[in-house]
Each structure stands twice: as C-alpha cells, then as structure tokens.
Design an enzyme around this catalytic site. Sequence first.
Site, PDB file in Angstrom:
ATOM      1  N   HIS A 148       2.438  -7.135   4.772  1.00  0.00           N
ATOM      2  CA  HIS A 148       1.396  -6.341   4.794  1.00  0.00           C
ATOM      3  C   HIS A 148       0.777  -7.130   5.918  1.00  0.00           C
ATOM      4  O   HIS A 148       1.835  -8.183   6.693  1.00  0.00           O
ATOM      5  CB  HIS A 148       0.126  -6.863   3.622  1.00  0.00           C
ATOM      6  CG  HIS A 148       0.798  -6.614   2.358  1.00  0.00           C
ATOM      7  ND1 HIS A 148      -0.658  -6.336   1.393  1.00  0.00           N
ATOM      8  CD2 HIS A 148       1.441  -6.802   1.363  1.00  0.00           C
ATOM      9  CE1 HIS A 148      -0.115  -5.805   0.445  1.00  0.00           C
ATOM     10  NE2 HIS A 148       1.189  -6.596   0.189  1.00  0.00           N
ATOM     11  N   GLU A 154       1.791 -11.847   6.192  1.00  0.00           N
ATOM     12  CA  GLU A 154       0.644 -10.974   6.884  1.00  0.00           C
ATOM     13  C   GLU A 154       0.958 -11.215   7.954  1.00  0.00           C
ATOM     14  O   GLU A 154       0.919 -11.812   8.601  1.00  0.00           O
ATOM     15  CB  GLU A 154      -0.854 -12.124   6.131  1.00  0.00           C
ATOM     16  CG  GLU A 154      -0.772 -11.939   4.927  1.00  0.00           C
ATOM     17  CD  GLU A 154      -2.174 -10.125   4.587  1.00  0.00           C
ATOM     18  OE1 GLU A 154      -2.230  -9.764   5.307  1.00  0.00           O
ATOM     19  OE2 GLU A 154      -2.197 -10.117   3.517  1.00  0.00           O
ATOM     20  N   HIS A 189       0.873  -1.020   0.227  1.00  0.00           N
ATOM     21  CA  HIS A 189       0.191   0.190  -0.198  1.00  0.00           C
ATOM     22  C   HIS A 189       0.852   1.210  -0.112  1.00  0.00           C
ATOM     23  O   HIS A 189       2.029   0.954  -0.071  1.00  0.00           O
ATOM     24  CB  HIS A 189      -0.834  -0.333   1.305  1.00  0.00           C
ATOM     25  CG  HIS A 189      -2.019  -1.222   0.778  1.00  0.00           C
ATOM     26  ND1 HIS A 189      -2.504  -1.717   0.313  1.00  0.00           N
ATOM     27  CD2 HIS A 189      -1.407  -2.217   1.874  1.00  0.00           C
ATOM     28  CE1 HIS A 189      -3.634  -2.398   0.839  1.00  0.00           C
ATOM     29  NE2 HIS A 189      -2.990  -3.297   1.455  1.00  0.00           N
ATOM     30  N   GLU A 202      -2.103   0.245   8.033  1.00  0.00           N
ATOM     31  CA  GLU A 202      -0.894  -0.545   6.991  1.00  0.00           C
ATOM     32  C   GLU A 202       0.012  -0.400   6.008  1.00  0.00           C
ATOM     33  O   GLU A 202       0.804  -0.445   6.173  1.00  0.00           O
ATOM     34  CB  GLU A 202      -1.970  -1.949   6.006  1.00  0.00           C
ATOM     35  CG  GLU A 202      -1.769  -2.431   5.893  1.00  0.00           C
ATOM     36  CD  GLU A 202      -2.410  -3.458   5.012  1.00  0.00           C
ATOM     37  OE1 GLU A 202      -3.431  -3.225   4.427  1.00  0.00           O
ATOM     38  OE2 GLU A 202      -1.992  -5.008   3.964  1.00  0.00           O
TER      39      GLU A 202
HETATM   40 ZN   LIG Z   1      -2.253  -5.282   2.647  1.00  0.00          ZN
END
Ligand SMILES: [Zn+2]
Length: 221
Positions: free
Chosen positions: A78, A142, A10, A24
């Site tokens: 992430h 993640e 992002h 995030e």
């Molecule tokens: Zn993400």
Amino acid sequence: MVKIFIDPGHGGNDPGAVANGLKEKELTLKIAKKIQSLLGEYQNISVKLSRTTDVYLSLSQRADLANKCGADYFISVHINAGGGTGFESYIYNGSVSSATIAYQNVMHQEIMKAISGVKDRGKKRANYAVLRETKMPAILTENLFIDNSSDAGKLKSDAFLDQIAFGHVQGLVKAFGLKKKAASNQKEVYRVQVGAFADRKNAEKLAAELKKKGYPAFITK
Ligand SMILES: [Zn+2]
C-alpha cells in the site's frame, strides 16, 4: 518450495489514495510486479499476485485467494495518505505466530535499508482484514505518503519504486533463506535504465547508491 503471495492494494473502481497526480492502485501494482520480477532470479519459490491488472477485489477475496493457494507468506503493498511522511509496516494486532513477528522485523529492516533517507515510522500492528483473514504469516507495507509532496516526488521515480521492490525482496531472501538460480538457469536478463540527469554529479550519485545496493549501475550519455 516457498509460496509468496503479493497483494497490490486497491484496484478497479477503488483507486485507493489519490494525490499529486498519483493513484495508489497504480503504484501498488507497479511495485508488486517489480517484486515478482526480481523474485524470478531465485530458486524454489513460487509467486502469485492477487491481481495483475486494474481490477477490484474485496479484502476477503484477497485473503481467500492466498489461503486457497496455500501461500507461506502474504504481503499487501500500500501507499499511505493522511498527512505524514515515510515508511511503516503492519502485522495483525490479534494473536500471531512468532514467524509473523520475525518476518516483519526482517522485512521492515531490509525495506528501510533499500530506501535510505526515508523516515522510519516503525513496525506497527492493526486489525486490518487482509492481516486478520489470512491463515499464513502476513505483512502490510505502507510505502510513503501519496499526499506528501516530497514523498510523492520519490514515488514518481521508477528507480525509487525499484528500490522499494528490492527492499521487499531482500527481506524475503533473509526471511526464507532464498538462493539465486544458477546463472545458466536464469531465463532472462533485465537491463534497467534509471532516469536521465542534466547534471552528471546527480547521475553519479544515483549510480553509486544503486551499486551499494547491489544493482549493476553505469552512466551513459
Ligand atoms: Zn491502501
């Protein structure tokens, strides 16, 4: 020379998941920079980031950058969301090299070791653009759930982000057989302060955990 490409997920007008006062895009950039900084201690390695500031890049741009610089390994960082807790890692669900699978195994294992106490959601595969469009072995991590209050509490701790970064680095060390630079070649020594505690026992507990993981840790008043 091993070329590692780190992709903080992002950025810019795409904040990623937002919850519990966390974004995030900010966490992924912090973790990526911590990985880069820790990798500075190793020889025969070059590290590139897809972004070092709060800017937007499309998924294809991220993959293109890695392909153009001839990276040996691509890591997209992430933070999860959507209800759940813990850590999971992804590789492409199409055809992948045996190295891709081997690297996921060791990265996943070392990250879980570094963030002990966190739920292991497993090694997964998915059709994510950055995994599909990169030509080199690639992984997407993640790192806990931003919308889970317990996970978010951990993600608010800089010391915990250090542990996440350390796990990624230990994975790379094992996957690529990285060796530390000789002490005299190390340009900088970083001094890390990890939190302040009202209760000495809590401070001692964290210091002991850090020492176990290979960080020099001591308690000051
Ligand atoms: Zn993400």
